[in-house]
Structures are given as C-alpha cells and as structure tokens.
Design an enzyme around this catalytic site. Sequence first.
Site, mmCIF file in Angstrom:
data_model
loop_
_atom_site.group_PDB
_atom_site.id
_atom_site.type_symbol
_atom_site.label_atom_id
_atom_site.label_comp_id
_atom_site.label_asym_id
_atom_site.label_seq_id
_atom_site.Cartn_x
_atom_site.Cartn_y
_atom_site.Cartn_z
ATOM 1 C CB CYS A 62 38.129 45.531 37.736
ATOM 2 S SG CYS A 62 39.819 46.822 37.967
ATOM 3 C CD GLU A 90 35.016 40.531 36.390
ATOM 4 O OE1 GLU A 90 34.008 41.048 35.662
ATOM 5 O OE2 GLU A 90 36.277 41.748 36.819
#
Length: 484
Positions: A289, A388
Amino acid sequence: MFGDLSPLLIGGELVYGPRRFGTLDPATGDTLGEATDAAPADLDHAIAAARHAFDSTPWATDPAFRVRCLRQLHDALTRHAEELRELTIAEAGAPRFLTHGAQLDAPVADLAWIADLAEDYLWEHDLGRAAPMGVTSERRVVREPAGVVGAITPWNFPHQLNLAKLGPALAAGCTLVLKAAPDTPWCAAALALLIREETDLPPGVVNIVTGADHALGARLCADPRVDLLSFTGSTATGRTVMSAAAGTVKKVFLELGGKSAFVVLDDADLAAACGYAAFAAVTHAGQGCAITTRLLVPRDRYAEAADLTAATMRKLGTGDPRDERTVCGPVISARQRDRVEAYLRLAAEEGGEFVTGGGRPEGRDRGFWIEPTLVAGLAPGSRTATEEIFGPVLVILPHDGDDDAVRLANDSPYGLSGAVHGSPERARAVARRLRTGTVSVNGGIWYSADMPFGGYKQSGIGREMGVAGFEEYLETKAIAEGVR
Ligand code: NAD
C-alpha cells in the site's frame, strides 16, 4: 503445518470443514491445499465467542495475564519461523528476502514490543482535585479496552497485517474476530493453530475465520455485537466498511490504499535516487500500500531519469520468490494480474510509453506475473498516474522545482506515504510539506514497531503500530468522585 486443510478458530476450538475452498501458490498457479470456508453461522459463533470472552471473563481487566499470553504467542511464532517463512513464500508469493523483514520476522518481533508497552502502560491518570461548578471532585481518567474488535485484512503482507491488529487489540484487553483475506487463508490459520496449541489465550479471545466470500466481512461490519472495526484494504472497500459501521456507530479504524510519490529534487544524486525508486516500485511485485508508484523528477533530467530507472527495473526483473535474490515475485492471483493488465492497456490508451516492461515476462508460463514496468509520457491527472494499480508499475512525471513537486505529490486523493531525495535540508523541508502519514527522506526506513503508520485523506483514518496504534483499541473514561 495442518496437512491439506486449514481450520478456523472459534471459541477456542479448531473447526475443520465441511465447506472448503482452495489456496494457491501464485508463483506456479498450483493448488497448495484447502482452507475451511466459514459459513455465516461460523462467523456468528465467532462473534458470540468474542463477545462472551470480553463481557464475562477477566481478560479485559487483567493486563499482566495479557502480556504473558502475548509473549507466549511471540515465542510460538518465533519457534515456528522457518515453517511460517516457507508458507508465506508459497501462499503470498512473498520474496524470501522480505520475510526477514515486514513479511514475517519484523511483525513477530513487534509483538514483543507491544507486550512491553502494555506492561508499562499507564492505564489511569489522576487529574487531582478540582471544584467544577462548585462541587469538589477527585478526578481520574481511565483507559479501557474498546470491546470486541472486528479485524479485516488483505493478502499482501498477511502476517504483518494480521499481527499489527491482533497484537495491540489483545494488549489493550479487547477480544477479536479476525476475518482474513480469501487469498491467504493458510497464513491466518497458522496463527489460529499456534494460538490454540501453544498459548494460554482463553477460548473466544481470538477467533479467526477464513472464507472465499467477501460477504463474511460485510456481516462482521454490520453486527451490533462488534464495537470496533479495524480494516485494512482498498479505499473502495473502506468506504463500504465505514458506511456499514454507521448503522451501529462503531469506531472505525481504516488503513487504505495509496499512490505515493517519490520526489527527486534537482540536487539529489539522480542515479542513486532512481535506483531506490525502481527497487521500491517492484518489491513484492508492487503489492504494497505504501509503495511509491509515482516518480517525480526534475524536468530537464526526465529522459535521463527514465533511462536510469528502467535500467534498474530491467536488472531486477522477476524471479522465483523462493530465491533469496528475488525482489519482484508474482502477483497474487489471475484476478490481480488481469487488473494490472487492464491498467497497462489504459496507460497505452492515455498516451503512455513503456520505457521498460508493459506485459507478462517471457518464460513464466505458470502462475501470475507482470514485468517491472515504467510508464513515461502520461499527464499527471491521467487515471494511470492517479489510481492505485497494485502491481510492479511505476509512472514517471516531470516537475519544475520543489514547489511544483510538492503540488504534484499532494495532488492525489490519497495520502499514505512518500519519499524525498535531495540535499538534507531541502529534502527535509519538502518532506514536511507532503500530506502523507509516512515519509522517507534520503532512503530512511519508517517501518518500526514504535512508529505510527497510516494515511491522510482517503488513505485512511487512524494509525496502526506505535503508541498511537495501541491506543486505537482503547476507550477513555472520566470518573469524578464527589468529596464531602
Ligand atoms: P480489498 O479491499 O478488496 O479486501 C480487503 C479485505 O476486505 C479482504 O479480507 C476482503 O475479503 C474484505 N472485504 C471485501 N469486501 C468487503 C466488504 N464489503 N465489507 C467488509 N470486508 C470486505 O483489498 P485487497 O485487494 O485484498 O488488498 C489490496 C488493497 O489493500 C490495496 O488497496 C492496498 O493499498 C490496501 N492495503 C492497505 C494497507 C494499509 O496499511 N494502508 C496495507 C495493505 C494493503
């Protein structure tokens, strides 16, 4: 560790089958074995067990016992480190070198830190005597466990994610139901087995459920017996979790996605910085992440930076995660590979140029693989440069000086992490201006048991790890006693 079928842990019992689902080795696509697929009734029993253990046993009020149990768990995990290492490499596709850090050894060591913290923690503060509204009162502030925790985790760093919730929650005196990711049930079940066989953790304090269906997580979020949700996953799912929690006004603690910037200032050692950026972007196939996936470099050195970065990415390539030298292993699943490939097609549609990579690596016909990929020529606001991807895909963008770099870095709905390379004073100044929860300056590593981790903006709410991460699992009670 458990033969071909892994169990759930519910109310102190290991529960095997009858419903099952498969777990795969992403490097080969082969089935490793099966995991117990929790039914809604299993989840219901798990929540009931956690509720009972919190409300009706001394767990929540006995910090010394909790510290002892945490140390037992730490010792059990340490004893089984080599089995866990092979399991993590096989199931998560984690490169071996990472298991010596954040994939295994570090989160296990972090349990010892959290046990020490709980042992020395000041659970009560005496605020002394005062006379608010003329009533003389002795005042105390007491920290208490938040209650039953519903913990939901993804697959990319299974032990780190599971233990960074379980450790502080237990240290605080909470009980929990951990709903592990469908792609890494064996890593979670290993924890279940060790808790059951090698610790004195009382029945119901930790319950672990694995299942193929995301709906299990949704049920956990909505259940009124759960007091706090500790969620790690995508921002999209985080929104769902937050709205599900609203029905019963649970505390929510969210660790979500990111698209973090790696800023290279014009006085940085460009080759060294680009080397770092390439290494970071492809580590664990970009499935982290906090990985920096936007590389911002001085405009007049854009082409040179792209070449330097691409050269390192090519050199790193992809490798068998069992090999100690591998940095970029497989992505977790066919679904994840498809998602990354869809972004690679989008990058081309948006006018991006692949300086290196852009597809599947040659010769890797089994398992799920993406080449380390550097995309140049995109607009900063393009979807590829802002969303992302969660694969080994780095986007390189030009900046026009420190102010512009800060503007570009912060021009994101996310705010998880960042990195800055440059002369120390300027790099430090830029780091202060980034709207992110963690920042690395000139290669510094922020991951440690005592450092809080979490996101600004849509990267999350709250902090994991450190004292702040422990206190997420506490409530605060103010007690005033009238003095006659
Ligand atoms: P995901 O959001 O799809 O799933 C995460 C977990 O949520 C899984 O256990 C899943 O079963 C569960 N889930 C799915 N739908 C749910 C629902 N409606 N209600 C409750 N639970 C539900 O994420 P993923 O694809 O497994 O993981 C990758 C994502 O996780 C990335 O976005 C990554 O950035 C993020 N992540 C964040 C951190 C952090 O600390 N900030 C760490 C690791 C991963």
